[in-house]
Design an enzyme around this catalytic site. Structure first.
Site, PDB file in Angstrom:
ATOM      1  N   TYR A 172      31.433  25.295  -8.178  1.00  0.00           N
ATOM      2  CA  TYR A 172      32.238  24.879  -8.782  1.00  0.00           C
ATOM      3  C   TYR A 172      32.124  24.487 -10.001  1.00  0.00           C
ATOM      4  O   TYR A 172      31.424  23.494 -10.156  1.00  0.00           O
ATOM      5  CB  TYR A 172      33.297  23.805  -7.831  1.00  0.00           C
ATOM      6  CG  TYR A 172      34.738  23.650  -8.490  1.00  0.00           C
ATOM      7  CD1 TYR A 172      35.697  24.448  -8.010  1.00  0.00           C
ATOM      8  CD2 TYR A 172      34.737  22.792  -9.553  1.00  0.00           C
ATOM      9  CE1 TYR A 172      37.016  24.230  -8.471  1.00  0.00           C
ATOM     10  CE2 TYR A 172      35.944  22.576  -9.964  1.00  0.00           C
ATOM     11  CZ  TYR A 172      37.122  23.270  -9.616  1.00  0.00           C
ATOM     12  OH  TYR A 172      38.476  23.316 -10.125  1.00  0.00           O
ATOM     13  N   ASN A 206      37.785  17.308 -10.005  1.00  0.00           N
ATOM     14  CA  ASN A 206      38.621  16.392  -9.907  1.00  0.00           C
ATOM     15  C   ASN A 206      38.762  15.913  -8.476  1.00  0.00           C
ATOM     16  O   ASN A 206      38.240  16.076  -7.589  1.00  0.00           O
ATOM     17  CB  ASN A 206      39.873  16.763 -10.586  1.00  0.00           C
ATOM     18  CG  ASN A 206      40.386  17.782 -10.090  1.00  0.00           C
ATOM     19  OD1 ASN A 206      40.478  18.180  -8.676  1.00  0.00           O
ATOM     20  ND2 ASN A 206      41.655  18.467 -10.821  1.00  0.00           N
ATOM     21  N   SER A 245      29.866   7.973 -12.806  1.00  0.00           N
ATOM     22  CA  SER A 245      28.515   7.775 -13.036  1.00  0.00           C
ATOM     23  C   SER A 245      27.831   6.334 -13.327  1.00  0.00           C
ATOM     24  O   SER A 245      28.858   5.592 -13.958  1.00  0.00           O
ATOM     25  CB  SER A 245      28.301   8.667 -14.577  1.00  0.00           C
ATOM     26  OG  SER A 245      27.055   8.972 -14.683  1.00  0.00           O
ATOM     27  N   GLN A 248      26.507   6.428 -21.250  1.00  0.00           N
ATOM     28  CA  GLN A 248      27.003   6.365 -19.668  1.00  0.00           C
ATOM     29  C   GLN A 248      28.435   6.081 -19.935  1.00  0.00           C
ATOM     30  O   GLN A 248      29.489   7.005 -19.141  1.00  0.00           O
ATOM     31  CB  GLN A 248      26.183   5.288 -18.940  1.00  0.00           C
ATOM     32  CG  GLN A 248      26.455   5.598 -17.683  1.00  0.00           C
ATOM     33  CD  GLN A 248      25.686   6.658 -17.262  1.00  0.00           C
ATOM     34  OE1 GLN A 248      24.556   7.114 -17.611  1.00  0.00           O
ATOM     35  NE2 GLN A 248      26.518   7.727 -16.260  1.00  0.00           N
ATOM     36  N   HIS A 265      31.416   8.684 -20.693  1.00  0.00           N
ATOM     37  CA  HIS A 265      31.897   9.686 -19.609  1.00  0.00           C
ATOM     38  C   HIS A 265      33.344   9.329 -19.252  1.00  0.00           C
ATOM     39  O   HIS A 265      34.139  10.398 -19.167  1.00  0.00           O
ATOM     40  CB  HIS A 265      31.173   9.636 -18.141  1.00  0.00           C
ATOM     41  CG  HIS A 265      29.813  10.500 -18.638  1.00  0.00           C
ATOM     42  ND1 HIS A 265      29.814  11.827 -18.683  1.00  0.00           N
ATOM     43  CD2 HIS A 265      28.510  10.344 -18.307  1.00  0.00           C
ATOM     44  CE1 HIS A 265      28.571  12.296 -18.688  1.00  0.00           C
ATOM     45  NE2 HIS A 265      27.814  11.221 -18.619  1.00  0.00           N
ATOM     46  N   GLU A 313      22.157   5.270  -9.858  1.00  0.00           N
ATOM     47  CA  GLU A 313      22.186   6.647 -10.026  1.00  0.00           C
ATOM     48  C   GLU A 313      20.985   6.778 -11.268  1.00  0.00           C
ATOM     49  O   GLU A 313      20.162   7.693 -10.990  1.00  0.00           O
ATOM     50  CB  GLU A 313      23.517   7.322 -10.723  1.00  0.00           C
ATOM     51  CG  GLU A 313      23.475   8.887 -10.874  1.00  0.00           C
ATOM     52  CD  GLU A 313      24.671   9.297 -11.521  1.00  0.00           C
ATOM     53  OE1 GLU A 313      25.460   8.414 -12.181  1.00  0.00           O
ATOM     54  OE2 GLU A 313      24.844  10.605 -11.752  1.00  0.00           O
ATOM     55  N   HIS A 314      20.957   6.259 -12.430  1.00  0.00           N
ATOM     56  CA  HIS A 314      20.101   6.329 -13.397  1.00  0.00           C
ATOM     57  C   HIS A 314      19.686   5.061 -13.728  1.00  0.00           C
ATOM     58  O   HIS A 314      20.496   3.929 -13.950  1.00  0.00           O
ATOM     59  CB  HIS A 314      20.700   6.724 -14.775  1.00  0.00           C
ATOM     60  CG  HIS A 314      21.597   8.081 -14.691  1.00  0.00           C
ATOM     61  ND1 HIS A 314      22.812   8.080 -14.644  1.00  0.00           N
ATOM     62  CD2 HIS A 314      20.900   9.353 -14.792  1.00  0.00           C
ATOM     63  CE1 HIS A 314      23.328   9.357 -14.396  1.00  0.00           C
ATOM     64  NE2 HIS A 314      22.317  10.213 -14.731  1.00  0.00           N
ATOM     65  N   ASP A 372      19.568  14.134 -18.910  1.00  0.00           N
ATOM     66  CA  ASP A 372      20.701  14.891 -18.693  1.00  0.00           C
ATOM     67  C   ASP A 372      20.715  16.515 -19.110  1.00  0.00           C
ATOM     68  O   ASP A 372      21.528  17.037 -18.363  1.00  0.00           O
ATOM     69  CB  ASP A 372      21.845  14.080 -19.521  1.00  0.00           C
ATOM     70  CG  ASP A 372      22.351  12.836 -18.839  1.00  0.00           C
ATOM     71  OD1 ASP A 372      21.907  12.527 -17.845  1.00  0.00           O
ATOM     72  OD2 ASP A 372      23.040  12.136 -19.584  1.00  0.00           O
ATOM     73  N   GLU A 428      17.208  12.959  33.309  1.00  0.00           N
ATOM     74  CA  GLU A 428      18.664  12.970  32.899  1.00  0.00           C
ATOM     75  C   GLU A 428      19.636  13.555  33.519  1.00  0.00           C
ATOM     76  O   GLU A 428      20.880  13.771  33.101  1.00  0.00           O
ATOM     77  CB  GLU A 428      18.396  13.707  31.526  1.00  0.00           C
ATOM     78  CG  GLU A 428      17.643  12.886  30.236  1.00  0.00           C
ATOM     79  CD  GLU A 428      17.510  13.577  29.089  1.00  0.00           C
ATOM     80  OE1 GLU A 428      18.045  14.728  28.872  1.00  0.00           O
ATOM     81  OE2 GLU A 428      17.051  13.013  28.277  1.00  0.00           O
ATOM     82  N   HIS A 465      18.261  22.433  33.415  1.00  0.00           N
ATOM     83  CA  HIS A 465      17.057  22.416  32.358  1.00  0.00           C
ATOM     84  C   HIS A 465      15.835  22.488  33.274  1.00  0.00           C
ATOM     85  O   HIS A 465      14.695  23.278  33.061  1.00  0.00           O
ATOM     86  CB  HIS A 465      17.206  21.281  31.464  1.00  0.00           C
ATOM     87  CG  HIS A 465      18.439  21.241  30.603  1.00  0.00           C
ATOM     88  ND1 HIS A 465      19.592  21.377  30.639  1.00  0.00           N
ATOM     89  CD2 HIS A 465      18.040  21.106  29.129  1.00  0.00           C
ATOM     90  CE1 HIS A 465      20.259  21.523  29.578  1.00  0.00           C
ATOM     91  NE2 HIS A 465      19.434  21.360  28.604  1.00  0.00           N
TER      92      HIS A 465
END
Lengths: 442, 442
Positions: free
Chosen positions: A142, A226, A249, A271, A274, A339-340, A373, A427, A432
């Site tokens: 996407y 979005n 971000s 940053q 954004h 994140e960064h 980036d 069990e 089994h």
């Protein structure tokens, strides 16, 4: 390069000090961010998913006419021919073309290193155990339209998928009122995207997840979007894989006072530009360095085209934090799990070793996040909102999966079946136990 | 060992043939299973999450009194001391203790091989790029109480976490009316679980995800549970990591007619005995082998303690499918993407190579799934409901995460900053462009 500073872009950024008795409460309040799902968004997405699932192409066409203002009557009109991608690439100015090619090469080289390989171990009795690695058959990418249409995002999502060996990569990108982004199409050409459909929103996610008469069902959907796209991805998870639902971000910069305050100020801006929810935090052991950065922010902000967004982001979610020593700075970094993380330090290496949680660490003054980036090589799709505590950058491994291999030999079965039978009996699973026992020779 | 066969446990299982013109429609109908979230479950879970998040221990105590019928007033009463785990282990019969120890050893050996290691590559200009690998700090392991209290599940979840190097492993297990499962506690002892709380349901998930005054917040929650637990995990995802939301268990067996029909029948039973939604499918090139398995099912079913569950599962979701050749069988397997795939073939290896989607492949007649469920070594937590198309068995890699390392040299910045600046300008991100350009020497 100075300009008038309207009030809405005045440079305001909060100052915190680790010595303050409520410092940690203040820090937590600063970090607090909850991705609220609007109920109206949830209802709209539900309806779109149901419509596309039940009526396929008809619903896709209908929503694309309504939401993107396209006058389309056949699905064929929503597919871009490969020649259109090649033309977009050929038409780029040489400098952009060259930059895109060099970035793609570096990203590919780095990601090649991430490829998983299968393995098999053989035991003395002939039993063989292993792990088979297979790429995903088909992936949907996407790509948002409009303001956030980023060709770098095409590179960062498509290249790992291609390196993994994904069979078919299908991109969707909305073209509101027919507007196409030539850089995005050029990036799709460069990375070998197999098919491109000009649709977006929850209807694109639905078409990829369920398949329609025209759009093939994929196995995983990646890429940013979005609130509607994010909610649609969340809801189709399970039917298909998804990458992650990203939050705003973030950058955290740790400084020992070395380096140029203007560089740090501009890195915070990068940053903040954004969107208003982006988070830029600087932590330094040197109060006078924080002062110098604050001055640089004030001086440089009026020169930035997106100064209003930057000012809002810094005012609402930014901070300059004073600490006593770098140990404290590292503790804050591990709490934030950013994140960064830029280590704007004279000697960053030993401090990088102490970082437990971050999406990406940028070491030293030359390692600016902007290089990461676009073209350093590692992926720019990184865990946000403290999820670096438990998750990783997007990588080739997200487009490969593992299958366990169990080849028990006749002799191996004699050893293993009794163990399995004992545990199965414990069990209460008697079928089994018996299916294991049947393999025991008399 | 024969017994009366009540109607409810009569052996009925559908027969399909690939030559039938609607075969694929029938197959899709057989596979169709949608994990419906009951709205009432959603509302109840929402309320529990909110209560635990806002009132912590008080809510945990309240729900545990109400749902598990415990008369507790302090959180300390909900923590099992390590000595209780050690005692449970010491008190096991020798055969069970030995089986548990040997299974744990094999699981550990296999998982050791999965450990990810970090790496760094250095370029000619001194730029260094890499990937750092860190274990998760703290993990929550949910273990169901009651009928589905499986010690093997403790082994399969705890061992990969410990091999990864997770700092602290916290287990929650409900003890309805105080009933404890000694095998589960013994498995927790054996695998080195750090703390055990006797609570369950959505309240356990909430406590682990948000933390309370007593229960520390974890970074990821793993382990199976009922509809409330699954829904709670789905809702806290993002705040913490989760493993997966598992669907009903599945086995697909491919047969070339070699081997013992009774073994295959019992392997189908082993899957079917889990619950009525479990899915057991056999595909064979030999119609007479399918007949022989149908006869074995009829003969053996009355001898099974859980015959009613098995009969219901086989009748509702099971199938015996005839195909013309093994190529068709493999195509069906890749369409189903089964959790467990048994290749009951004379020469399974070349066919395993053609399988693209499966959680685990069991090769040959001696490789019974039950051995894999307990002690072969690979994990028994596997992708269900066709998610093997995009996901993997639980592994050590689920308890480690990656951080990108970007150390650009001064010389590297001269090469990379112009590329980044060009691409940033193309995206209209001028602060990104300038922060890169600042690193270009005059």
């Amino acid at each position: 390069m100075t300009s008038q500073t309207p009030d809405s872009s005045a440079a305001r950024i909060r100052r915190l000090d680790v010595r303050d008795p409520d410092f940690f409460a203040q820090l937590d309040a600063l970090l607090a961010f909850e991705a609220q799902t609007d109920e109206a968004v949830g209802r709209a997405v539900d309806e779109i998913l149901r419509a596309v699932r039940t009526t396929g192409d008809a619903a896709v066409l209908d929503y694309t006419r309504r939401f993107d203002g396209l006058t389309v009557t056949h699905m064929a009109e929503l597919e871009l021919p490969k020649s259109a991608l090649a033309e977009a690439f050929a038409a780029l100015p040489a400098e952009q073309k060259d930059a895109l090619v060099r970035a793609a090469e570096r990203i590919e080289t780095f990601h090649e290193r991430q490829k998983l390989e299968g393995w098999v171990i053989e035991e003395a009795d002939g039993t063989r155990l292993g792990q088979k690695v297979t790429p995903l058959d088909r992936v949907g990418l996407y790509v948002p339209g409009g303001r956030a249409a980023y060709p770098s995002s095409v590179l960062m999502n498509a290249i790992p998928a291609k390196v993994a060996g994904v069979g078919e990569l299908i991109m969707t990108v909305p073209t509101p009122r027919g507007e196409k982004n030539p850089l995005v199409l050029a990036a799709a050409h460069l990375t070998g995207v197999d098919r491109v459909f000009t649709l977006g929103g929850a209807q694109a996610v639905a078409a990829l997840a369920y398949g329609t008469q025209t759009i093939p069902q994929v196995d995983k959907i990646v890429g940013p979007g979005n609130a509607y796209v994010a909610e649609a991805k969340r809801r189709v998870f399970g039917v298909v894989g998804i990458d992650m639902v990203a939050g705003p971000s973030e950058v955290l910069i740790l400084s020992d006072g070395s380096g140029d305050p203007a560089w740090v100020a501009m890195d915070l801006f990068a940053q903040a530009e954004h969107d208003e929810l982006a988070q830029s935090i600087l932590v330094s052991t040197q109060a006078d360095f924080l002062d110098a950065v604050a001055e640089a922010i004030e001086r440089l902000l009026p020169t930035m085209p997106r100064r209003e967004v930057i000012a809002a982001s810094l005012a609402h979610r930014g901070a300059l934090i004073r600490v006593d020593d770098l140990e404290q700075a590292v503790a804050i970094a591990n709490r934030i799990a950013p994140e960064h993380l830029e280590l704007a330090l004279e000697d960053p290496e030993p401090w990088a070793d102490k970082i437990r949680h971050a999406g990406a660490i940028f070491l030293g003054h030359w390692s600016v996040e902007a290089i990461g980036d676009y073209c350093a090589g590692p992926n720019h799709v990184l865990p946000t909102m403290r999820s670096a505590r438990f998750s990783s950058p997007l990588g080739v491994y997200d487009f490969q999966k593992r299958t366990s291999l169990v080849a028990v030999s006749r002799a191996g079965a004699q050893k293993l079946a009794p163990i399995a039978a004992t545990l199965a009996q414990g069990e209460g699973l008697m079928a089994h136990a018996r299916s294991a026992q049947m393999r025991i020779l008399p």
